[in-house]
Design a protein around this motif. Structure first.
Motif, mmCIF file in Angstrom:
data_model
loop_
_atom_site.group_PDB
_atom_site.id
_atom_site.type_symbol
_atom_site.label_atom_id
_atom_site.label_comp_id
_atom_site.label_asym_id
_atom_site.label_seq_id
_atom_site.Cartn_x
_atom_site.Cartn_y
_atom_site.Cartn_z
ATOM 1 N N VAL A 153 0.841 -1.200 0.000
ATOM 2 C CA VAL A 153 0.000 0.000 0.000
ATOM 3 C C VAL A 153 0.877 1.251 0.000
ATOM 4 O O VAL A 153 0.577 2.233 -0.696
ATOM 5 C CB VAL A 153 -0.943 0.003 1.221
ATOM 6 N N LYS A 154 1.958 1.218 0.743
ATOM 7 C CA LYS A 154 2.880 2.360 0.772
ATOM 8 C C LYS A 154 3.396 2.671 -0.628
ATOM 9 O O LYS A 154 3.516 3.841 -1.021
ATOM 10 C CB LYS A 154 4.046 2.071 1.712
ATOM 11 N N VAL A 155 3.699 1.630 -1.397
ATOM 12 C CA VAL A 155 4.182 1.832 -2.770
ATOM 13 C C VAL A 155 3.125 2.579 -3.590
ATOM 14 O O VAL A 155 3.437 3.525 -4.326
ATOM 15 C CB VAL A 155 4.534 0.485 -3.428
ATOM 16 N N TRP A 156 1.862 2.173 -3.459
ATOM 17 C CA TRP A 156 0.795 2.836 -4.208
ATOM 18 C C TRP A 156 0.631 4.291 -3.776
ATOM 19 O O TRP A 156 0.409 5.184 -4.609
ATOM 20 C CB TRP A 156 -0.527 2.085 -4.039
ATOM 21 N N ILE A 157 0.755 4.550 -2.484
ATOM 22 C CA ILE A 157 0.636 5.916 -1.982
ATOM 23 C C ILE A 157 1.757 6.789 -2.536
ATOM 24 O O ILE A 157 1.530 7.920 -2.992
ATOM 25 C CB ILE A 157 0.652 5.914 -0.434
ATOM 26 N N GLU A 158 2.963 6.263 -2.516
ATOM 27 C CA GLU A 158 4.107 7.039 -3.001
ATOM 28 C C GLU A 158 4.073 7.204 -4.515
ATOM 29 O O GLU A 158 4.535 8.222 -5.046
ATOM 30 C CB GLU A 158 5.401 6.388 -2.531
ATOM 31 N N LYS A 159 3.507 6.237 -5.232
ATOM 32 C CA LYS A 159 3.322 6.390 -6.681
ATOM 33 C C LYS A 159 2.390 7.560 -6.991
ATOM 34 O O LYS A 159 2.491 8.179 -8.057
ATOM 35 C CB LYS A 159 2.759 5.101 -7.292
ATOM 36 N N ALA A 160 1.487 7.842 -6.062
ATOM 37 C CA ALA A 160 0.567 8.967 -6.237
ATOM 38 C C ALA A 160 1.221 10.295 -5.863
ATOM 39 O O ALA A 160 0.583 11.345 -5.930
ATOM 40 C CB ALA A 160 -0.684 8.750 -5.391
ATOM 41 N N GLY A 161 2.496 10.230 -5.451
ATOM 42 C CA GLY A 161 3.219 11.444 -5.115
ATOM 43 C C GLY A 161 3.002 11.935 -3.698
ATOM 44 O O GLY A 161 3.330 13.076 -3.368
ATOM 45 N N ARG A 162 2.464 11.069 -2.834
ATOM 46 C CA ARG A 162 2.192 11.456 -1.460
ATOM 47 C C ARG A 162 3.096 10.713 -0.489
ATOM 48 O O ARG A 162 3.699 9.691 -0.827
ATOM 49 C CB ARG A 162 0.721 11.196 -1.094
ATOM 50 N N ARG A 163 3.168 11.198 0.735
ATOM 51 C CA ARG A 163 3.998 10.574 1.766
ATOM 52 C C ARG A 163 3.185 9.543 2.546
ATOM 53 O O ARG A 163 1.974 9.680 2.708
ATOM 54 C CB ARG A 163 4.542 11.631 2.724
ATOM 55 N N CYS A 164 3.900 8.516 3.052
ATOM 56 C CA CYS A 164 3.244 7.460 3.819
ATOM 57 C C CYS A 164 4.056 7.160 5.067
ATOM 58 O O CYS A 164 5.263 6.910 4.990
ATOM 59 C CB CYS A 164 3.084 6.191 2.982
ATOM 60 N N LEU A 165 3.389 7.176 6.201
ATOM 61 C CA LEU A 165 3.989 6.800 7.479
ATOM 62 C C LEU A 165 3.378 5.471 7.907
ATOM 63 O O LEU A 165 2.161 5.363 8.057
ATOM 64 C CB LEU A 165 3.699 7.878 8.530
ATOM 65 N N LEU A 166 4.231 4.462 8.102
ATOM 66 C CA LEU A 166 3.755 3.150 8.518
ATOM 67 C C LEU A 166 3.715 3.074 10.037
ATOM 68 O O LEU A 166 4.702 3.401 10.712
ATOM 69 C CB LEU A 166 4.649 2.053 7.953
ATOM 70 N N LEU A 167 2.575 2.626 10.580
ATOM 71 C CA LEU A 167 2.370 2.577 12.026
ATOM 72 C C LEU A 167 1.896 1.181 12.442
ATOM 73 O O LEU A 167 0.720 0.967 12.751
ATOM 74 C CB LEU A 167 1.337 3.625 12.449
ATOM 75 N N PRO A 168 2.808 0.196 12.471
ATOM 76 C CA PRO A 168 2.402 -1.152 12.876
ATOM 77 C C PRO A 168 2.161 -1.234 14.380
ATOM 78 O O PRO A 168 2.735 -0.473 15.161
ATOM 79 C CB PRO A 168 3.611 -2.003 12.476
ATOM 80 N N GLY A 169 1.290 -2.156 14.783
ATOM 81 C CA GLY A 169 1.080 -2.367 16.207
ATOM 82 C C GLY A 169 -0.348 -2.739 16.543
ATOM 83 O O GLY A 169 -1.246 -2.732 15.694
ATOM 84 N N ASP A 170 -0.550 -3.067 17.799
ATOM 85 C CA ASP A 170 -1.843 -3.515 18.315
ATOM 86 C C ASP A 170 -2.636 -2.331 18.845
ATOM 87 O O ASP A 170 -2.297 -1.750 19.876
ATOM 88 C CB ASP A 170 -1.602 -4.533 19.427
ATOM 89 N N MET A 171 -3.710 -1.982 18.162
ATOM 90 C CA MET A 171 -4.489 -0.806 18.536
ATOM 91 C C MET A 171 -5.364 -1.026 19.764
ATOM 92 O O MET A 171 -5.974 -0.075 20.266
ATOM 93 C CB MET A 171 -5.351 -0.352 17.365
ATOM 94 N N SER A 172 -5.449 -2.249 20.268
ATOM 95 C CA SER A 172 -6.247 -2.456 21.468
ATOM 96 C C SER A 172 -5.563 -1.879 22.698
ATOM 97 O O SER A 172 -6.177 -1.792 23.768
ATOM 98 C CB SER A 172 -6.523 -3.948 21.680
ATOM 99 N N ALA A 173 -4.311 -1.446 22.554
ATOM 100 C CA ALA A 173 -3.588 -0.784 23.630
ATOM 101 C C ALA A 173 -3.734 0.730 23.491
ATOM 102 O O ALA A 173 -3.377 1.304 22.457
ATOM 103 C CB ALA A 173 -2.109 -1.171 23.600
ATOM 104 N N ALA A 174 -4.250 1.378 24.525
ATOM 105 C CA ALA A 174 -4.455 2.828 24.481
ATOM 106 C C ALA A 174 -3.150 3.569 24.241
ATOM 107 O O ALA A 174 -3.107 4.571 23.523
ATOM 108 C CB ALA A 174 -5.110 3.303 25.778
ATOM 109 N N SER A 175 -2.066 3.073 24.820
ATOM 110 C CA SER A 175 -0.769 3.736 24.659
ATOM 111 C C SER A 175 -0.324 3.746 23.209
ATOM 112 O O SER A 175 0.262 4.725 22.734
ATOM 113 C CB SER A 175 0.288 3.043 25.530
ATOM 114 N N HIS A 176 -0.608 2.666 22.476
ATOM 115 C CA HIS A 176 -0.239 2.617 21.059
ATOM 116 C C HIS A 176 -1.055 3.621 20.252
ATOM 117 O O HIS A 176 -0.520 4.292 19.366
ATOM 118 C CB HIS A 176 -0.432 1.217 20.497
ATOM 119 N N CYS A 177 -2.336 3.747 20.561
ATOM 120 C CA CYS A 177 -3.185 4.707 19.850
ATOM 121 C C CYS A 177 -2.702 6.141 20.085
ATOM 122 O O CYS A 177 -2.650 6.952 19.155
ATOM 123 C CB CYS A 177 -4.634 4.550 20.286
ATOM 124 N N ARG A 178 -2.341 6.445 21.314
ATOM 125 C CA ARG A 178 -1.812 7.784 21.602
ATOM 126 C C ARG A 178 -0.513 8.022 20.852
ATOM 127 O O ARG A 178 -0.275 9.115 20.305
ATOM 128 C CB ARG A 178 -1.608 7.957 23.112
#
Length: 291
Positions: A89-114
């Motif tokens: 997906v990042k490749v497709w975003i960058e092909k469109a000329g935009r920036r992409c920040l990858l944020l892997p992790g478990d969103m069930s943790a409030a600390s990760h969401c923050r």
């Protein structure tokens, strides 16, 4: 030439293709259409920064690609094990000329969401749009078939995580910001075989309406999309073989929707053109009657 929506995409029966949750796009047959070859942007989100959760596959992937082609930079959230799909997906975003920040992790943790919200602001300077799309789904046969831990996981991922991330992101959003939540037709027509999942989607639809009133004074709009049966990795990962083979046949269109068919609704709700739309729940379900 106008496409016939009944014939535009593959129709059941599909072949059995079991996967473990959360599932991978590359293992699906036919592979879903996320708009990679079809979506054409028109600058409707120029200069905006969007967080898209569950953005590695399915609806989130289609939304991320569409948003990038509309001019937005994307912070993409996904589980660690879905890194390969997220990199695509990042490749497709960058092909469109935009920036992409990858944020892997478990969103069930409030600390990760923050941390997701903070990292997005550090990278891009702001948050304009939040797409709460991540979800967990596990089918059941009866009430006794639902483990306590599985029931709780549905709510941690599908309800608590959007709450945590919305609370964190709103602190950085200015008037004109937009939040879009992926609910489901199951919020209005719950399925006994998806008892926990349907319950969480009912909660999400309720949250959309409550939040739209709560955040109105801040000039932040909140809306929801209610997808019907959509061809994503959730299907082979969360349904039995017979359900996969007939998936989508219950709609008047006689087929499942493709992620690419959902993306325009999210673009519309995120754009400034929808400045008077808040508290809406938009159904995209192949003519299924949803009330």
């Amino acid at each position: 030439m106008t496409d016939d929506p009944l014939k535009k995409y593959p129709r059941p029966p599909f072949k059995a293709q079991p996967q473990s949750f959360p599932g991978l796009t590359s293992k699906m047959s036919p592979e879903p259409d996320h708009g990679e070859g079809s979506y054409k942007g028109s600058g409707r989100l120029d200069g905006k920064v969007a967080i898209v959760t569950g953005g590695d596959s399915g609806i989130g992937r289609a939304v991320a690609i569409a948003f990038a082609r509309e001019g937005a930079d994307i912070a993409l959230s996904y589980l660690d094990e879905e890194g390969k799909d997220a990199e695509e997906v990042k490749v497709w975003i960058e092909k469109a000329g935009r920036r992409c920040l990858l944020l892997p992790g478990d969103m069930s943790a409030a600390s990760h969401c923050r941390a997701m919200a903070e990292k997005t602001v550090e990278a891009f300077g702001k948050i304009d749009v939040l797409i709460n799309n991540e979800a967990f789904q596990h089918p059941n046969e009866g009430l006794d078939d639902i483990d306590d831990e599985v029931f709780e996981k549905h709510f941690r991922v599908n309800v608590f995580a959007p709450f945590y991330l919305t609370k964190a992101a709103v602190k950085h959003m200015k008037p004109g910001g937009s939040i879009v939540v992926t609910s489901s037709v199951n919020s209005k027509h719950p399925m006994p075989s998806l008892f926990a999942y349907s319950a969480t989607k009912g909660a999400l639809s309720n949250m959309v309406i409550s939040l739209s009133g709560m955040l109105a004074e801040k000039g932040i709009r909140v809306n929801g999309v209610l997808p019907g049966p959509i061809w994503t990795p959730f299907i082979p990962a969360g349904m039995d073989d017979a359900s996969v083979q007939s998936f989508g046949s219950q709609t008047p269109f006689g087929r499942p929707g493709q992620p690419a068919e959902l993306a325009p609704s999210y673009v519309m709700l995120a754009s400034d053109e929808s400045s008077y739309t808040s508290g809406a729940l938009i159904t995209v379900a192949g003519a299924m009657p949803i009330f």
